[in-house]
Design a protein around this motif. Structure first.
Motif, PDB file in Angstrom:
ATOM      1  N   GLN A  60      24.936 -16.988  58.498  1.00  0.00           N
ATOM      2  CA  GLN A  60      23.618 -17.342  57.962  1.00  0.00           C
ATOM      3  C   GLN A  60      23.043 -18.545  58.705  1.00  0.00           C
ATOM      4  O   GLN A  60      21.845 -18.593  58.992  1.00  0.00           O
ATOM      5  CB  GLN A  60      23.716 -17.648  56.467  1.00  0.00           C
ATOM      6  CG  GLN A  60      22.372 -18.054  55.864  1.00  0.00           C
ATOM      7  CD  GLN A  60      22.420 -18.196  54.352  1.00  0.00           C
ATOM      8  OE1 GLN A  60      22.442 -17.208  53.629  1.00  0.00           O
ATOM      9  NE2 GLN A  60      22.459 -19.436  53.875  1.00  0.00           N
TER      10      GLN A  60
ATOM     11  N   GLN B 215      21.862 -25.188  53.304  1.00  0.00           N
ATOM     12  CA  GLN B 215      21.085 -24.366  54.240  1.00  0.00           C
ATOM     13  C   GLN B 215      19.766 -23.913  53.609  1.00  0.00           C
ATOM     14  O   GLN B 215      18.718 -23.931  54.260  1.00  0.00           O
ATOM     15  CB  GLN B 215      21.893 -23.143  54.663  1.00  0.00           C
ATOM     16  CG  GLN B 215      23.034 -23.447  55.620  1.00  0.00           C
ATOM     17  CD  GLN B 215      23.707 -22.179  56.123  1.00  0.00           C
ATOM     18  OE1 GLN B 215      23.086 -21.124  56.220  1.00  0.00           O
ATOM     19  NE2 GLN B 215      24.987 -22.265  56.437  1.00  0.00           N
ATOM     20  N   GLN B 216      19.816 -23.488  52.359  1.00  0.00           N
ATOM     21  CA  GLN B 216      18.609 -23.021  51.675  1.00  0.00           C
ATOM     22  C   GLN B 216      17.586 -24.146  51.539  1.00  0.00           C
ATOM     23  O   GLN B 216      16.377 -23.936  51.740  1.00  0.00           O
ATOM     24  CB  GLN B 216      18.963 -22.468  50.297  1.00  0.00           C
ATOM     25  CG  GLN B 216      17.788 -21.816  49.566  1.00  0.00           C
ATOM     26  CD  GLN B 216      17.259 -20.584  50.286  1.00  0.00           C
ATOM     27  OE1 GLN B 216      18.018 -19.636  50.529  1.00  0.00           O
ATOM     28  NE2 GLN B 216      15.978 -20.583  50.637  1.00  0.00           N
TER      29      GLN B 216
ATOM     30  N   LYS C 245      15.961 -24.630  54.905  1.00  0.00           N
ATOM     31  CA  LYS C 245      15.054 -23.517  55.203  1.00  0.00           C
ATOM     32  C   LYS C 245      13.761 -23.623  54.400  1.00  0.00           C
ATOM     33  O   LYS C 245      12.677 -23.314  54.899  1.00  0.00           O
ATOM     34  CB  LYS C 245      15.744 -22.192  54.905  1.00  0.00           C
ATOM     35  CG  LYS C 245      14.956 -20.951  55.329  1.00  0.00           C
ATOM     36  CD  LYS C 245      15.796 -19.696  55.139  1.00  0.00           C
ATOM     37  CE  LYS C 245      15.077 -18.453  55.693  1.00  0.00           C
ATOM     38  NZ  LYS C 245      13.937 -18.049  54.885  1.00  0.00           N
ATOM     39  N   ASP C 246      13.872 -24.060  53.143  1.00  0.00           N
ATOM     40  CA  ASP C 246      12.708 -24.144  52.260  1.00  0.00           C
ATOM     41  C   ASP C 246      11.627 -25.079  52.802  1.00  0.00           C
ATOM     42  O   ASP C 246      10.442 -24.889  52.520  1.00  0.00           O
ATOM     43  CB  ASP C 246      13.130 -24.602  50.858  1.00  0.00           C
ATOM     44  CG  ASP C 246      13.871 -23.515  50.092  1.00  0.00           C
ATOM     45  OD1 ASP C 246      13.809 -22.337  50.504  1.00  0.00           O
ATOM     46  OD2 ASP C 246      14.525 -23.844  49.080  1.00  0.00           O
TER      47      ASP C 246
ATOM     48  N   LEU D 223      25.868 -23.284  51.612  1.00  0.00           N
ATOM     49  CA  LEU D 223      24.774 -22.322  51.484  1.00  0.00           C
ATOM     50  C   LEU D 223      23.565 -22.957  50.793  1.00  0.00           C
ATOM     51  O   LEU D 223      22.420 -22.696  51.169  1.00  0.00           O
ATOM     52  CB  LEU D 223      25.246 -21.096  50.702  1.00  0.00           C
ATOM     53  CG  LEU D 223      26.328 -20.237  51.372  1.00  0.00           C
ATOM     54  CD1 LEU D 223      26.791 -19.132  50.427  1.00  0.00           C
ATOM     55  CD2 LEU D 223      25.812 -19.638  52.677  1.00  0.00           C
ATOM     56  N   ARG D 224      23.839 -23.789  49.801  1.00  0.00           N
ATOM     57  CA  ARG D 224      22.748 -24.469  49.090  1.00  0.00           C
ATOM     58  C   ARG D 224      22.029 -25.457  50.017  1.00  0.00           C
ATOM     59  O   ARG D 224      20.799 -25.600  49.978  1.00  0.00           O
ATOM     60  CB  ARG D 224      23.297 -25.171  47.855  1.00  0.00           C
ATOM     61  CG  ARG D 224      23.663 -24.198  46.736  1.00  0.00           C
ATOM     62  CD  ARG D 224      24.590 -24.808  45.695  1.00  0.00           C
ATOM     63  NE  ARG D 224      24.047 -26.009  45.076  1.00  0.00           N
ATOM     64  CZ  ARG D 224      24.712 -26.729  44.161  1.00  0.00           C
ATOM     65  NH1 ARG D 224      25.923 -26.352  43.769  1.00  0.00           N
ATOM     66  NH2 ARG D 224      24.167 -27.807  43.640  1.00  0.00           N
TER      67      ARG D 224
ATOM     68  N   TRP E 120      19.445 -18.405  60.609  1.00  0.00           N
ATOM     69  CA  TRP E 120      18.349 -19.278  60.175  1.00  0.00           C
ATOM     70  C   TRP E 120      17.998 -20.343  61.219  1.00  0.00           C
ATOM     71  O   TRP E 120      17.178 -21.222  60.955  1.00  0.00           O
ATOM     72  CB  TRP E 120      18.675 -19.909  58.836  1.00  0.00           C
ATOM     73  CG  TRP E 120      18.583 -18.916  57.698  1.00  0.00           C
ATOM     74  CD1 TRP E 120      18.293 -17.590  57.793  1.00  0.00           C
ATOM     75  CD2 TRP E 120      18.783 -19.169  56.307  1.00  0.00           C
ATOM     76  NE1 TRP E 120      18.292 -17.002  56.547  1.00  0.00           N
ATOM     77  CE2 TRP E 120      18.587 -17.946  55.610  1.00  0.00           C
ATOM     78  CE3 TRP E 120      19.111 -20.301  55.568  1.00  0.00           C
ATOM     79  CZ2 TRP E 120      18.701 -17.828  54.229  1.00  0.00           C
ATOM     80  CZ3 TRP E 120      19.231 -20.189  54.181  1.00  0.00           C
ATOM     81  CH2 TRP E 120      19.022 -18.971  53.521  1.00  0.00           C
TER      82      TRP E 120
ATOM     83  N   GLU F 190      28.801 -17.633  55.793  1.00  0.00           N
ATOM     84  CA  GLU F 190      28.064 -18.898  55.794  1.00  0.00           C
ATOM     85  C   GLU F 190      27.684 -19.293  57.226  1.00  0.00           C
ATOM     86  O   GLU F 190      26.558 -19.738  57.488  1.00  0.00           O
ATOM     87  CB  GLU F 190      28.893 -20.016  55.155  1.00  0.00           C
ATOM     88  CG  GLU F 190      28.149 -21.346  55.116  1.00  0.00           C
ATOM     89  CD  GLU F 190      28.952 -22.474  54.488  1.00  0.00           C
ATOM     90  OE1 GLU F 190      28.807 -23.624  54.958  1.00  0.00           O
ATOM     91  OE2 GLU F 190      29.715 -22.218  53.540  1.00  0.00           O
TER      92      GLU F 190
END
Length: 393
Positions: free
Chosen positions: A243, A212-213, A216-217, A209-210, A247, A240
């Motif tokens: 998401q 992926q973030q 995305k950022d 998840l981290r 995304w 997960e």
């Protein structure tokens, strides 16, 4: 008397100003041709911003797995329904944002009613001549309104070429995203992550998840090679994967467990790949996925059985080695060059910590990060089933 005349003149001037100002400001008001649309799977509809002075920037705000965008023009775009669900299209004009809610319904065949109505209208005209004129008129008046919704929109988006025998195409590939975000003249690499979701332990960890973030950022994409047995461990693992789909990341097959398949029988290989494919299909609605072998171990039988492109590696992060530190992971990945497929794992905290720094480095160097299928689409190369691929040349 003079004061009265002046007063009346002032009132008339104000009235004229008011009468002129209102229509002008109203004429310049931007709005979407539709704030809400409902489509059936496979249908398309043109969406337009009216009275837009600048070019509209179109994007899928939510529900990328349900719709796609194409045929972008200065003020319009074509929305295509891919899968049953809800989505939103965002139109950005400068600082102004407009949103259209899209509902995608399951496709069905309700065409028997059309043939039934047509023969009736055809038979009637032959007997009384005056009656057909009144009988036929109501039917066209209903049909033209329904037909333009579909007929004009089917033509614009026949953009995908038919697949060659043995060719693979990821159904989640968003060419509109590529067109909007990627400069094909600049270097492009594919970042991939194995062994998710969660970790190889019994307890769920948020490293995937981290990662992926972090992607995305910075507006980057990647391919996540998921282990089927991990997905079904818990609802957190399933979330997960969901998401990743939401995304715009590519999901792919990494077998059902961690066991190497290079010495497995054809039956064992097929069973594990099919089980994972079934889970990914259920979650995404897509029918086929890229494959990477567990432990990147290959055998002859695998190439006879596997009906998917077999994705290898051209840049090794070596993050799976216990002795390799976060700093070493970063240095290893920095060696990636245009067309490379980078191998990493979403099961390690040091990888989750390294990814933001790697992405920052790539941004600084003008290197774009995408998924494997996106990399090949950008370079105009085909992904072929049963072929081992380590990079995009």
């Amino acid at each position: 008397m003079k004061k009265m005349v002046k007063g009346l003149s002032l009132v008339l001037v104000c009235a004229l100003v008011a009468g002129i100002t209102v229509p002008v400001s109203a004429a310049k008001k931007m709005k979407l041709s539709s704030k809400k649309i409902t489509l059936k799977v496979g249908q398309k509809k043109k969406l337009e911003v009216k009275n837009a002075a600048k070019k509209v920037k179109w994007s899928v705000k939510s529900g990328k797995k349900y719709i796609s965008l194409s045929g972008k023009k200065k003020t319009s775009v074509v929305v295509k329904a891919k899968k049953q669900g809800k989505a939103a299209v965002l139109a950005k004009i400068g600082k102004k944002k407009l949103t259209c809610q899209v509902t995608v319904k399951k496709a069905d065949d309700k065409k028997p009613s059309v043939p039934t109505a047509v023969p009736t209208a055809t038979v009637t005209p032959a007997v009384p001549t005056p009656t057909p004129a009144s009988t036929v008129t109501p039917v066209p008046s209903a049909s033209p309104e329904a037909t333009p919704e579909i007929t004009p929109e089917v033509t614009p988006e026949v953009t995908e070429e038919p697949l060659e025998p043995g060719e693979f195409r990821y159904e989640g590939l968003d060419r509109a995203w590529i067109e909007e975000n990627i400069d094909p003249s600049k270097p492009v690499v594919a970042m991939t992550f194995d062994d998710g979701p969660g970790s190889n332990g019994a307890t769920f960890v948020d490293y995937g998840l981290r990662i992926q973030q972090a992607l995305k950022d910075v507006g980057a994409h990647a391919t996540f090679f998921y282990i089927g047995g991990n997905i079904v461990k818990s609802e957190e693992c399933r979330q997960e994967v969901k998401q990743a789909l939401d995304w715009g990341f590519e999901i792919a097959n990494h077998s059902y467990d961690y066991a190497s398949l290079d010495k497995a029988t054809a039956e064992e290989i097929k069973e594990k790949i099919d089980k994972t494919d079934a889970i990914l299909k259920e979650m995404s609605g897509y029918s086929s996925f890229l494959f990477r072998a567990p432990n990147v171990a290959y055998g002859d039988t695998m190439f006879e059985v596997i009906d998917a492109p077999i994705i290898d590696v051209s840049n090794w992060s070596h993050d799976y080695k216990p002795e390799v530190t976060k700093e070493q992971i970063i240095e290893n990945v920095k060696k990636a060059r245009d067309g490379d497929i980078i191998n990493m794992h979403s099961a390690y905290e040091k990888t989750a910590e390294a990814v933001p720094e790697i992405l920052a480095y790539f941004q600084e160097k003008g290197i774009q990060v995408v998924s494997v299928s996106e990399l090949f689409a950008i370079r105009g190369k085909k992904l072929m089933k049963g072929v081992k691929i380590s990079r995009c040349d």
